[in-house]
Design a protein around this motif. Structure first.
Motif, PDB file in Angstrom:
ATOM      1  N   UNK A  15       0.537  -0.698  -0.091  1.00 44.66           N
ATOM      2  CA  UNK A  15       0.304  -0.521  -0.109  1.00 44.66           C
ATOM      3  C   UNK A  15       0.650   1.611   0.312  1.00 44.66           C
ATOM      4  N   UNK A  16       1.968   0.886   0.540  1.00 44.36           N
ATOM      5  CA  UNK A  16       3.299   1.888   0.797  1.00 44.36           C
ATOM      6  C   UNK A  16       3.992   2.478  -1.308  1.00 44.36           C
ATOM      7  N   UNK A  17       4.299   3.742  -0.936  1.00 46.35           N
ATOM      8  CA  UNK A  17       4.891   3.768  -2.542  1.00 46.35           C
ATOM      9  C   UNK A  17       5.899   5.222  -1.829  1.00 46.35           C
ATOM     10  N   UNK A  18       6.999   4.995  -2.661  1.00 47.17           N
ATOM     11  CA  UNK A  18       7.754   6.214  -2.182  1.00 47.17           C
ATOM     12  C   UNK A  18       7.923   7.053  -3.985  1.00 47.17           C
ATOM     13  N   UNK A  19       8.040   7.692  -4.446  1.00 53.30           N
ATOM     14  CA  UNK A  19       8.321   8.374  -5.518  1.00 53.30           C
ATOM     15  C   UNK A  19       9.345   9.954  -5.735  1.00 53.30           C
ATOM     16  N   UNK A  20       9.556   9.848  -6.713  1.00 48.55           N
ATOM     17  CA  UNK A  20      10.487  11.067  -6.248  1.00 48.55           C
ATOM     18  C   UNK A  20      10.808  12.557  -7.368  1.00 48.55           C
ATOM     19  N   UNK A  21       9.312  11.984  -8.349  1.00 49.53           N
ATOM     20  CA  UNK A  21       9.263  13.250  -9.422  1.00 49.53           C
ATOM     21  C   UNK A  21       8.215  13.493  -9.404  1.00 49.53           C
ATOM     22  N   UNK A  22       7.795  14.858  -9.240  1.00 55.27           N
ATOM     23  CA  UNK A  22       6.544  14.975  -9.365  1.00 55.27           C
ATOM     24  C   UNK A  22       5.042  14.962 -10.491  1.00 55.27           C
ATOM     25  N   UNK A  23       6.158  15.022 -11.303  1.00 53.73           N
ATOM     26  CA  UNK A  23       5.000  15.407 -12.302  1.00 53.73           C
ATOM     27  C   UNK A  23       5.017  13.803 -12.868  1.00 53.73           C
ATOM     28  N   UNK A  24       6.011  12.956 -13.053  1.00 50.65           N
ATOM     29  CA  UNK A  24       5.873  11.354 -12.309  1.00 50.65           C
ATOM     30  C   UNK A  24       4.627  10.835 -12.115  1.00 50.65           C
ATOM     31  N   UNK A  25       5.204  10.971 -11.057  1.00 52.51           N
ATOM     32  CA  UNK A  25       3.827  10.731  -9.468  1.00 52.51           C
ATOM     33  C   UNK A  25       2.351  11.421  -9.661  1.00 52.51           C
ATOM     34  N   UNK A  26       2.124  12.043 -10.075  1.00 55.42           N
ATOM     35  CA  UNK A  26       1.399  12.747 -10.218  1.00 55.42           C
ATOM     36  C   UNK A  26       0.524  12.139 -11.989  1.00 55.42           C
ATOM     37  N   UNK A  27       1.238  11.836 -12.982  1.00 53.83           N
ATOM     38  CA  UNK A  27       1.177  10.736 -13.956  1.00 53.83           C
ATOM     39  C   UNK A  27       0.494   9.554 -13.303  1.00 53.83           C
ATOM     40  N   UNK A  28       0.911   8.811 -12.101  1.00 50.80           N
ATOM     41  CA  UNK A  28       0.484   7.669 -11.636  1.00 50.80           C
ATOM     42  C   UNK A  28      -0.469   7.963 -10.767  1.00 50.80           C
ATOM     43  N   UNK A  29      -0.799   7.869 -10.236  1.00 51.93           N
ATOM     44  CA  UNK A  29      -1.831   8.719  -9.067  1.00 51.93           C
ATOM     45  C   UNK A  29      -3.163   8.617  -9.858  1.00 51.93           C
ATOM     46  N   UNK A  30      -2.983   9.187 -10.930  1.00 48.62           N
ATOM     47  CA  UNK A  30      -4.011  10.085 -11.785  1.00 48.62           C
ATOM     48  C   UNK A  30      -4.595   8.368 -12.293  1.00 48.62           C
ATOM     49  N   UNK A  31      -3.938   7.552 -12.514  1.00 51.64           N
ATOM     50  CA  UNK A  31      -4.020   6.071 -13.282  1.00 51.64           C
ATOM     51  C   UNK A  31      -4.387   4.934 -12.689  1.00 51.64           C
ATOM     52  N   UNK A  32      -4.653   5.433 -11.063  1.00 47.36           N
ATOM     53  CA  UNK A  32      -4.341   4.411 -10.065  1.00 47.36           C
ATOM     54  C   UNK A  32      -5.624   5.189  -9.224  1.00 47.36           C
ATOM     55  N   UNK A  33      -6.429   6.213  -9.834  1.00 45.59           N
ATOM     56  CA  UNK A  33      -7.244   6.270  -9.146  1.00 45.59           C
ATOM     57  C   UNK A  33      -8.393   5.580  -9.192  1.00 45.59           C
ATOM     58  N   UNK A  34      -8.722   4.532  -9.518  1.00 48.17           N
ATOM     59  CA  UNK A  34      -9.552   3.805  -9.184  1.00 48.17           C
ATOM     60  C   UNK A  34      -9.639   3.015  -8.325  1.00 48.17           C
ATOM     61  N   UNK A  35      -8.065   3.189  -7.579  1.00 47.63           N
ATOM     62  CA  UNK A  35      -7.601   1.964  -6.247  1.00 47.63           C
ATOM     63  C   UNK A  35      -8.646   2.703  -5.616  1.00 47.63           C
ATOM     64  N   UNK A  36      -8.241   2.006  -3.985  1.00 50.39           N
ATOM     65  CA  UNK A  36      -8.397   2.019  -2.764  1.00 50.39           C
ATOM     66  C   UNK A  36      -7.299   3.574  -2.576  1.00 50.39           C
ATOM     67  N   UNK A  37      -7.809   4.635  -1.872  1.00 56.38           N
ATOM     68  CA  UNK A  37      -6.275   5.101  -1.692  1.00 56.38           C
ATOM     69  C   UNK A  37      -4.778   4.978  -1.634  1.00 56.38           C
ATOM     70  N   UNK A  38      -4.012   5.261  -2.234  1.00 58.02           N
ATOM     71  CA  UNK A  38      -2.596   4.470  -1.248  1.00 58.02           C
ATOM     72  C   UNK A  38      -2.366   4.825  -0.583  1.00 58.02           C
TER      73      UNK A  38
END
Length: 223
Positions: free
Chosen positions: A45-68
């Motif tokens: 459930x816990x994930x680490x990211x270091x680039x804002x733009x990459x992370x925001x796109x990934x979060x949008x693609x995973x928005x159907x999941x329960x909040x991570x």
């Protein structure tokens, strides 16, 4: 890319090796949203990211999941502070008083109360930033009062070239400093040194290649 089955097996094997107090932060920087989805299916459930733009796109693609549980682990640039605060509940890389003041101001404007870990540099390392121990102690009265930030712990990265004994000594020194300041979280240890970090009491180990394998396109920094 690791298959779903092998990723689940790696995840289970790592969890079996970690002490009960130590949690696994899956470093998903440079990995696809599809691979993060596989890790979620395996229980992570816990994930680490270091680039804002990459992370925001990934979060949008995973928005159907329960909040991570998203953690920012990269060098935090002042001009990215608002975006990072909007996309991450925990920040591991708060490395200066000036940046802490900026984060506190923006967090208050955004109505957010992020958990933050202060990055410390306890050995000479031109590739890393962070508070020296005495600097952190001197700043601590102000840092501890910077609402709405929630200072929960310390983060450190061992310089390259240290042997296992030296890494263990460094991590124990960081743990002692956290205890002195009344902080309970320790973000120490990556794929090459997580065992020493866990032995020293780390509560978060940041594992990328140990879990996912090599990132597509080659390494983009330590994990």
């Amino acid at each position: 890319m690791a298959s779903g089955a092998s990723l689940a097996l790696r995840l289970a094997a790592l969890h079996r090796q970690l002490p009960g107090r130590t949690r696994l932060l899956a470093v998903s920087k440079g990995q696809s949203a599809a691979l993060v989805r596989e890790a979620v299916a395996a229980g992570q459930r816990s994930f680490g990211e270091s680039r804002l733009q990459e992370a925001a796109a990934k979060q949008a693609e995973l928005a159907d999941l329960e909040p991570l549980d998203w953690h920012f682990i990269g060098r935090l640039q002042a001009n990215k502070a608002r975006g990072v605060l909007r996309h991450f509940g925990t920040i591991h890389s708060l490395d200066s008083l000036a940046l802490a003041r900026r984060l506190a101001r923006i967090a208050a404007e955004e109505g957010l109360s992020p958990a933050v870990l202060y990055q410390v540099k306890l050995r000479p390392d031109p590739a890393k930033t962070g508070f020296a121990a005495e600097e952190l102690r001197a700043c601590w009265p102000e840092l501890a009062s910077l609402e709405p930030l929630r200072g929960v712990g310390l983060m450190t990265i061992a310089p390259l070239g240290l042997d296992a004994a030296a890494r263990l000594e460094l991590f124990r020194e960081c743990a002692a400093l956290a205890a002195e300041l009344g902080l309970t979280e320790l973000s120490m240890g990556m794929s090459g040194d997580w065992r020493e970090a866990a032995q020293a009491g780390s509560t978060w180990v940041r594992l990328g290649t140990a879990l996912f394998g090599a990132r597509p396109g080659g390494p983009t920094g330590p994990d």
